[in-house]
Structure formats: C-alpha cells, structure tokens
Design a protein around this motif. Sequence first.
Motif, short mmCIF file in Angstrom:
data_model
loop_
_atom_site.label_atom_id
_atom_site.label_comp_id
_atom_site.label_asym_id
_atom_site.label_seq_id
_atom_site.Cartn_x
_atom_site.Cartn_y
_atom_site.Cartn_z
N VAL A 145 0.84 -1.20 0.00
CA VAL A 145 0.00 0.00 0.00
C VAL A 145 0.88 1.26 0.00
O VAL A 145 0.64 2.21 -0.74
N GLY A 146 1.94 1.22 0.81
CA GLY A 146 2.86 2.35 0.87
C GLY A 146 3.49 2.62 -0.49
O GLY A 146 3.58 3.77 -0.93
N MET A 147 3.88 1.56 -1.18
CA MET A 147 4.53 1.74 -2.48
C MET A 147 3.57 2.31 -3.52
O MET A 147 3.94 3.18 -4.31
N ILE A 148 2.35 1.80 -3.47
CA ILE A 148 1.36 2.34 -4.41
C ILE A 148 1.14 3.83 -4.14
O ILE A 148 1.11 4.66 -5.05
N PHE A 149 1.05 4.16 -2.85
CA PHE A 149 0.86 5.56 -2.47
C PHE A 149 2.03 6.42 -2.95
O PHE A 149 1.84 7.56 -3.39
N LEU A 150 3.23 5.87 -2.91
CA LEU A 150 4.42 6.62 -3.30
C LEU A 150 4.44 6.95 -4.79
O LEU A 150 5.18 7.82 -5.22
N LEU A 151 3.62 6.24 -5.57
CA LEU A 151 3.54 6.58 -7.00
C LEU A 151 3.11 8.04 -7.18
O LEU A 151 3.53 8.70 -8.12
N ILE A 152 2.27 8.52 -6.26
CA ILE A 152 1.78 9.90 -6.39
C ILE A 152 2.93 10.90 -6.41
O ILE A 152 3.08 11.64 -7.38
N PRO A 153 3.79 10.93 -5.35
CA PRO A 153 4.89 11.90 -5.43
C PRO A 153 5.87 11.61 -6.56
O PRO A 153 6.41 12.55 -7.16
N ILE A 154 6.09 10.34 -6.87
CA ILE A 154 7.06 10.02 -7.92
C ILE A 154 6.56 10.54 -9.27
O ILE A 154 7.29 11.21 -10.01
N ILE A 155 5.29 10.26 -9.56
CA ILE A 155 4.73 10.76 -10.82
C ILE A 155 4.77 12.28 -10.84
O ILE A 155 5.12 12.90 -11.83
N ASN A 156 4.47 12.85 -9.69
CA ASN A 156 4.44 14.31 -9.63
C ASN A 156 5.82 14.93 -9.86
O ASN A 156 5.93 16.07 -10.33
N LEU A 157 6.86 14.19 -9.50
CA LEU A 157 8.21 14.68 -9.72
C LEU A 157 8.53 14.71 -11.21
O LEU A 157 9.19 15.62 -11.71
N ILE A 158 8.04 13.69 -11.90
CA ILE A 158 8.33 13.60 -13.33
C ILE A 158 7.46 14.59 -14.10
O ILE A 158 7.93 15.36 -14.94
N ALA A 168 -1.00 20.04 -7.31
CA ALA A 168 -0.46 21.32 -6.86
C ALA A 168 0.41 21.13 -5.63
O ALA A 168 0.33 20.11 -4.95
N HIS A 169 1.24 22.12 -5.35
CA HIS A 169 2.07 22.16 -4.16
C HIS A 169 1.22 21.93 -2.90
O HIS A 169 1.58 21.16 -2.01
N SER A 170 0.05 22.58 -2.87
CA SER A 170 -0.79 22.48 -1.68
C SER A 170 -1.30 21.05 -1.48
O SER A 170 -1.48 20.61 -0.35
N THR A 171 -1.53 20.34 -2.57
CA THR A 171 -1.98 18.95 -2.43
C THR A 171 -0.88 18.11 -1.83
O THR A 171 -1.12 17.25 -0.97
N MET A 172 0.35 18.37 -2.26
CA MET A 172 1.49 17.64 -1.70
C MET A 172 1.62 17.92 -0.19
O MET A 172 1.89 17.03 0.61
N VAL A 175 -1.39 14.35 5.98
CA VAL A 175 -2.10 13.09 6.22
C VAL A 175 -1.13 12.05 6.78
O VAL A 175 -1.42 11.38 7.78
N VAL A 176 0.04 11.95 6.16
CA VAL A 176 1.00 10.93 6.59
C VAL A 176 1.50 11.23 8.00
O VAL A 176 1.56 10.34 8.86
N ILE A 177 1.84 12.49 8.26
CA ILE A 177 2.36 12.85 9.58
C ILE A 177 1.32 12.59 10.67
O ILE A 177 1.61 12.01 11.72
N PHE A 178 0.08 13.00 10.40
CA PHE A 178 -0.95 12.77 11.42
C PHE A 178 -1.33 11.30 11.52
O PHE A 178 -1.84 10.86 12.55
N SER A 179 -1.09 10.53 10.47
CA SER A 179 -1.30 9.09 10.57
C SER A 179 -0.37 8.50 11.62
O SER A 179 -0.76 7.62 12.39
N ILE A 180 0.87 8.98 11.63
CA ILE A 180 1.83 8.48 12.62
C ILE A 180 1.34 8.83 14.02
O ILE A 180 1.34 8.00 14.93
N GLN A 183 11.97 19.55 -1.47
CA GLN A 183 10.72 19.45 -2.21
C GLN A 183 9.69 18.61 -1.46
O GLN A 183 10.02 17.60 -0.84
N ARG A 184 8.44 19.05 -1.53
CA ARG A 184 7.35 18.36 -0.85
C ARG A 184 7.26 16.89 -1.27
O ARG A 184 6.93 16.03 -0.46
N GLU A 185 7.56 16.60 -2.52
CA GLU A 185 7.47 15.22 -3.01
C GLU A 185 8.48 14.33 -2.28
O GLU A 185 8.13 13.23 -1.82
N TYR A 186 9.71 14.82 -2.17
CA TYR A 186 10.73 14.02 -1.49
C TYR A 186 10.37 13.85 -0.02
O TYR A 186 10.55 12.79 0.59
#
Lengths: 298, 260, 344
Positions: free
Chosen positions: C27-40, C45-49, C55-60, C174-177
């Motif tokens: 699930v984590g890897m699938i989710f990571l497609l979002i920032p990776i695609i966004n990098l390419i 938008a920046h705000s979505t990132m 979301v991730v920080i508050f999940s922790i 960068q927000r993606e990284y």
Amino acid sequence: MTTFLQNVIAGIETGSLYALAALGVVLIYRVSSVTNFAQGEMAMLSSFVAYTLWKNLSFIMGGGDLTYIVAFIGALIFAMLFGYLVERIFIRPALRGSLVGKMIITLGLIMIVNGTARAIFGTDTHAMRRAITRPSFYIGNLLIRPNAYFIIFLTLIIMFILFYLIRNTIFGVAIRATAENETTARLMGIPTKKISSASWIIATVLGAIAGILIAPATNVHTNMMADVHLKSFIAAVLGGFTSFVGPVIGGLIIGIMDNLVGYYISSKWRTVIVYGFLILILVIKPAGLFGKVTRKKV
Amino acid sequence: MSILQVKDLSISFGGLKAVDNVTFEVQEKSIYGLIGPNGAGKTTIFNCISRFYTPDEGKVIFTPGGDRSINLLDYPVYKVINKGLARTFQNVELFKMMSVIENIVVGQHSHIQTNFLIEGFKLPKVKREEERVKSKAIEIMKFLGLSGIENESAAAQSYGTQKLIELARALVSEPKLIILDEPAAGMNSTETKELAKLIRKIRDKFGTTILLVEHDMGLVMDICERICAINFGKKIAEGTPKEIQNNPTVQEAYLGKEDA
Amino acid sequence: MAGLNSDIKTASKSSILKRRPGSYVIVGMIFLLIPIINLINPIFAHSTMTLLNRVVIFSIAALGFNILLGYSGQVSLGHGAFMGLGAYISAYLTMRLELPFLLALFLAGVIPMILGIGLGLVALRLERLYLAIATLGLGVTIQHVFLEWTEFTNGHAGLRRIPIPSILGFSFRQREYYLIMSTIILVCLAIFAYNFIHSKTGRALVAMRDSEHASQAMGISLFRYKLIAFSLSTFYVGIAGSLYAHLFRYIEPGTWGAELSLDLLAMVVIGGIASIGGSIVGAAFIQVLPRVMQNVPLLRGISNINFILTGIALILVIIYFPQGIIRQFVKLWNKLTYKKSVSK
C-alpha cells in the motif's frame, strides 16, 4: 496580613465559581455516569447568550440593573433548554454505551458547541458587566469589593438549595438512588430518564451561573471557559467524584491556591505550580480528598 | 504434604467481618472443596488467596514444589500465577475481543520471554516463543476437547464452552494449584457430571492440586477428598465428604438458608 | 449503541490492512507513485502535496494515539502537547546543537517517551476517568511551558527557519521528497506496531482493556502495560511532531493545545479503534475534511465548519459505528465480493 486576606477572599470568590461548575459535573456523573467534558463550553455559550441579551436589551431598557437581571434570567432559561436538548439528543441514544464512549461523545460536543459559538459570535472579546457595580471601598486597610461578596453569598445560597434538594426531598432521593444503581432505581419505579434530564438541566444552569459571574474577570469570548472548566474538573477530582461536598472544598482550595501562588511565588508559572501540586495530591490520595476507595467486586 | 495453608484469615468490609479467622490446609495433588451457603464468605476467601483482596490478618502459605514456601500475601495479584497458582472466575471473564486461542495464549503471559522492542523488530526469538505457546495452547485445547474452534471468537461460544476456555487459559500456565470459583454454576446435572470427570482427569494427568469453591453440594460431594464448610465467614466444619454430610452444623446452615 | 468495545472480533480478522505487514509495504509503495509521478510530471499542486504530507504525519500521530486509546483503552487529552514536545525538541536539536536530522528525529520520539514514562508513573496511578482529566491538565501545563520558556521555544512568536531535513547530504526540500521520506517512516512504524500488537505486548494490552480482573489473574501487571502503552504512544506522537516541524519549518505554542488532542482522538475513533489501518483512514478524514469543505458552496461561509463537522462525525461514529469507518468499508467490501464476513 491584609494582602494575604485579600488574596484568600479573591480565592474564595473564584473558587466558589469553580465549585459551582464542579457540582454540575459531579451531578451529571453521579446520575448518568457521564463525565461531561463539554460543561465548560456549554457554560461559555450560555454566557454569550447572557452578554448578547444584556447588550441588546440595553438599547431598549437602558443600562440599569433590571436589564442585567432580565439578561441573566434569560440566559438561565436558555441554559435549561440547552441542557435538556443536549441530554435528549446526544446522551440518551448512548445510554447503554461504555463509559469511554460516553466520555468521547461529550468531547465531540466540545467541538460542536465551540465551533458553533465561534461561527455565530465570532472570535472577538467582549467586556461583561459585574453583577454588583458599586465601587470598592476600604474598611481600615481591607479593600471591600461588593461584587466578590455577592458572588460568594450567591453561590453559598445556591449550594444550600442544592444540598437541601439532594438531602431532603423526594427529588433528591430519586437522584441519589439513580446515582447508586440506575437499573434498580428504574425497577423501583423511579423515572430515571426524567432524573437524567433534570440533572443535565441543573448542571447546565450551574455552569451558566458560573460562566456569567466569572465573565467580568475573563471577558466573554469563545475560550473563556477553558481554564475555568479545567479547574472545576480538577476541583471535582480533588474532592472526589463520589461526594457532593468534596468538589466544593476542592474548588475553594484551587481558587485560594491559585491566588496565593500567583501573588507570592510567580504569576508566570502559577498554572504549572498549581497543577503540579494538585497532581501530587492525587498521587497520595488517588480517589480524591473525600472520595471513597471502593473495593471492586471480583 | 500440604501445598496451601490458609492461616487465621480475617477480612472486614466497612466494619462487617466477611471472613473471620479461617484456617485450612490443602494437600498436594488432592481435590479440596470450600463450601457454604450464599454469602458465607467463600468467594472472599478465594479472592484473598488469589490476591484480589488483601486480608486484614492471616497468612496464605503456598508451597508449589518441594520445600520452598512463600506467603502469597507478599506478592501483588499479577505475580500469583507465576508462582504456580491459577484461577477461574465465577462469571466467566474471557477477553471478548480475542479469538479462542488468543485467550488461552494469554494464560502463558508470564512464561513468554519477550518485550515490545524485540517484538517490534520481530527478532527470531519472537517467532520461536509464539510457536511454542501456540502449540502448548493447542495441546491443552485438544485435552479439553476444544479442538477446531481455535480462531473463532471467544465471545461467540456457548456458556459451557466459555467455561472450558477459561479453564484452558488457567491450565496452560502449568499451575501447581488451580482454584475454580463455582465451576458448576449455570450447568445442568449432565454437564456437572461431565465437569466432575474432567476435573479428576486434570488432576490425574497434570498432577495439579485443585481447590474448588462451590455452592452446589452435589459436585463437591462427588469429587472432593476433603471439604471445608464456611458459614457467616467462619469455618464450621472440615473433613471428608461423609463427615461433612453428617455434620449437624452444616446441615443446619444449608437447611436454614433454604428455608429462608 | 454497542459501546466502544464489542464485536470487534468479527471485523478485526477480515480487515484488509490488518492482514500482514507485507500489505503495508505494498500500500505504501502504491501511495508513493503519487509523489514520484508528480516529480516527473507535475499533476498535483504544491498544496496537495502539503496536504498529503499532513495526512502521513498525522497518521503516525494517530497510530500512536490508537495504541493508547484503541488497544489499552486509556484516554489521554494531552497528546497534542507531546506532539509539540517532539516538534520543539527536534527544532532545538537541529537549530542550536546542529545535530543531524535523523538523530534529532529519533530523539524527538525518545525524549517525550522518557518524559511520558516519568509522568505516566504518576498519572497512571489514577482511575481511568481521572487520567483523562490529569492529562488534560498536563497538556495545558506543557503548552504553558512552550509559551513561557522562551529561551527554548521563543515563546509566543514561535520558532522560525527550522532546518530542512537532509540525510547523507540529500536535502528533502521538495514536498514530493518529503512525502516519500515520511511515508517510509510511517510504513516502518506501522509494521513495528503491527509486530508488537500481534505478540505478547499487544495481547496484554487488549486483555487489560477487555477484563482487568482476568488479565491480572493471568499475570499481567496493569500498571506496567498502561505505562508501556502510554510511553509508546508518546514516542509515535513525538516523531510525528518532529516531521511536522521540519515540514512547515515554523512552530508556535498555539498548535499543540487541547484542540489538537481532540483531533487526534477524533482520528482514532472515526477511523477505527484498535486498528492500524483505521488510524490512517481517520487521519486522512480529519486532514482532508477542510479541503473538501472549502468547495461546498453554502457551508463554506461558516468559519469553523470543520471543527463542528468533526464533532458531529465523532458522535455519529460512536453511536452508530463504534468500530470506526474502516470496518464499515471492510464490511461493505466483503458484501460486494460475496466473501464471508467472518473468516476462519
């Protein structure tokens, strides 16, 4: 010596208001075993109602005492209705839920009440008038503030009425029976649902009175009760949730300590010192000063 | 020799003496019964032995193996099972959110040598320990005829099965002494007979001493080798089932209660 | 209402995200497609990132809070302040002592945990009801310290220019990284939690919540396990605080009050108590809600509509779905795929 006395009296003044709010919390807890974390926010809303009534009526009736009394009574009527509705809408559907579940409902209530208040009244701070506007005067070295004595006097009367009701009337017997054992009380023909409603109404009114009377000191705004609420809760814990007298004494202890620590030790760190001290007391007496440690049935 | 000696045990609740100076002794590998009418103070004694209550006076001497004796009152409640004494509850107390096997595995809590840090990193030791306790639990389940429901919800089982699960949970800790609080409560006579058989089987197979607190005379008379009778918090008689049955004070205590 | 703790058993066995740690990685890897695609090729938008990072920080944080509330059944109203503690500690260590980010991150978890143990030693002696009140007071006290201890926190003005984290010279500007990093941390922490929850520690916590008597008789020290749950939860929350501080690079005392503690509680209850996946769903719900509400025509005008709606959602979930929305999803999913709802 006079400054010390001055501080003690100021402590009794705020402490009696904590006690009033704490009594509401304990009453609800005893009757419906709900820890009402929204008590403070509900009182805040009632205070806003009092303020708004007072401000608007001033235009029609003038700024006299009568306007204030009408606004005060209006806010109490609102509080009765408010307490009744909260119990009916939020608490009764969850009557058989777990203790933690019911506690969480009141936490959700904080969000709803506080959010609604901010949406309606905004985040501004408003000045509220005192109940007694007569200026302070000196007797010897002692500064006499009529409003403080009025507050102490009024809360004393309210507490006596409340204790009389609980100790000596059918209503009180019903409340105590429901607090002891809801199921048995219901089987004995006590209308426990009505008792539950009544306890919420009374508690909300007690909170409203505390809120309106403390408003001149804190001003009226959406976070006015955060501190008062926490202190009233700690008063209830300190006194023990199982007794009605305990919270009153707990409230007075906190009020007096807060003033003395603020004056003599450090006004900057007084909140930290007071809470630290109270937590220490609880470690020594985990059930509160007047609470009974009950041996759980295995 | 005796595995458990209760000496001069007294406890009062709000000025009322619930247990008054009770003394008795349980022999190793025996089945011992503690009886009395409702409210006699049996369960209170039981709770003092298992450390849920702390008596005002007295000693509870436990000799789990060989000659090493300890006073259980020196230990907190959660250390008792580790000393070799396990218990069940009058109104079945299972962990409702867990499966049957998880419930039983909890019985070995104090035998598992891991902590959250090695568990979190899933070091090999964790897997070894988990497998060990699981197979132990499965073995006990088989012995009690519970096989096949391992992964079912404990709360969904019938009352009788829940009682057996509770028994399994206590047994899995390999106790030297197991104390059962009214095991026959809520059972019909056929079930009670099955239970009697099972209790004997446990003693014979594991060499576990069994202390039974019972309200129901039938079961106690059937399986116990010695019995102690309690009334109003005091010991009124002790002896073999025959002696107890013929004891006029015991008869009076029971009949008197039934009349009322 | 069925209460907080009933028929979890049917749901817990069939929850998708609960099956095994491997699925967290997927699930984590699938989710990571979002920032990776966004990098390419930037789609979002920046705000979505930023939102996804939140979301991730508050999940922790929610995961940590769930260890306490969901598994051990203890209520704390002071965890927002512990999150703030992690944020301030991490900021202080990287700014003043110039420690490397990873070390600061770790210490931002460990120091609140040690403090949590110390405070827990005191507070956990209290009855369950009193603990909620004591932690509420504790939270206010810690927040007060943030305000007054200006050498450490810069008081009301807050700390600015918190360093951008870098690991081995690689900067996460960068927000993606940043999202990739925080997601990896979340997955690791979720697996860690899964592992100890499905071993002795987790069983002891759930046992304690279900029956204090029986768990004591089985050798579980209530105090010890309450303390473990309390300190572990402060560790998770502290880590989340550190990630928050380095993402926004600015922290101030107001963030860490009772409101945040209530939000954490809402995340756990709405998402699903005693569920790792539920913590994440709950965090996403609370974080995404404001964004959704911005686009609702009529309600948009009401300030604080999010706070009100969160409260309503919290109450509705407690009354109607005490197991949280994740288990409703699972039930729905099982119905749609004709699977048996109770798996063997």
